[in-house]
Scaffold this motif. Structure first.
Motif: not given
Length: 161
Positions: A80, A83-84, A87, A106
């Protein structure tokens, strides 16, 4: 006379052992610039995995730890937390000879991919030799081994802006 030769020999052996231990350290630099130095014992304490590859037309078994686990040990967040803006972060992998490759974060996170990226230190049941080790990146599903960095020394999180 004998004692004069003995002491330098003992000192040489001790210095050699210290150098070997130092060479088996791995430096991880997080996106904030914080550095973590992981010793061989730190890395070997992580959960071990084995992967068998058919790279170069030969079946080879590597043993090591998930690269994600090494990065998490150094304070890099996944799941979690990825993100944002994160990435656009990538991992710069550096070898002793100056060879460098990049992996997108990722690509390492099981929340995004089923790809397994391994920090290997054993090949076919034996420690990696001086040509490959002490650590090597292994990505079993890749068709080319160009990102299988050998003689790994440093992992750096780089934010692309």
């Amino acid at each position: 006379m004998r004692n004069r030769l003995f002491l330098p020999a003992v000192l040489f052996v001790l210095l050699l052992q210290v150098a070997l231990v130092w060479c088996q350290q791995l430096t991880v630099q997080t996106g904030s610039g914080k550095q973590a130095i992981l010793a061989r014992a730190d890395i070997e304490a992580l959960p071990r995995i084995k992967v068998t590859t058919g790279a170069s037309g030969m079946s080879t078994t590597f043993e090591g730890v998930p690269l994600k686990a090494v990065l998490e040990r150094a304070g890099v967040g996944f799941g979690e937390a990825l993100k944002g803006k994160r990435m656009a972060s990538c991992l710069l992998v550096e070898a002793a000879d100056g060879y460098r490759v990049v992996l997108a974060l990722p690509e390492i996170d099981p929340a995004f991919t089923g790809k397994q990226v391994v920090l290997a230190f054993v090949k076919d049941g034996k420690p990696l030799d001086d040509k490959e080790g002490p650590y090597r990146i292994v990505i079993p599903d890749e068709k080319r081994m160009a990102r299988w960095v050998r003689q790994l020394t440093t992992l750096k999180i780089v934010d692309v802006q």
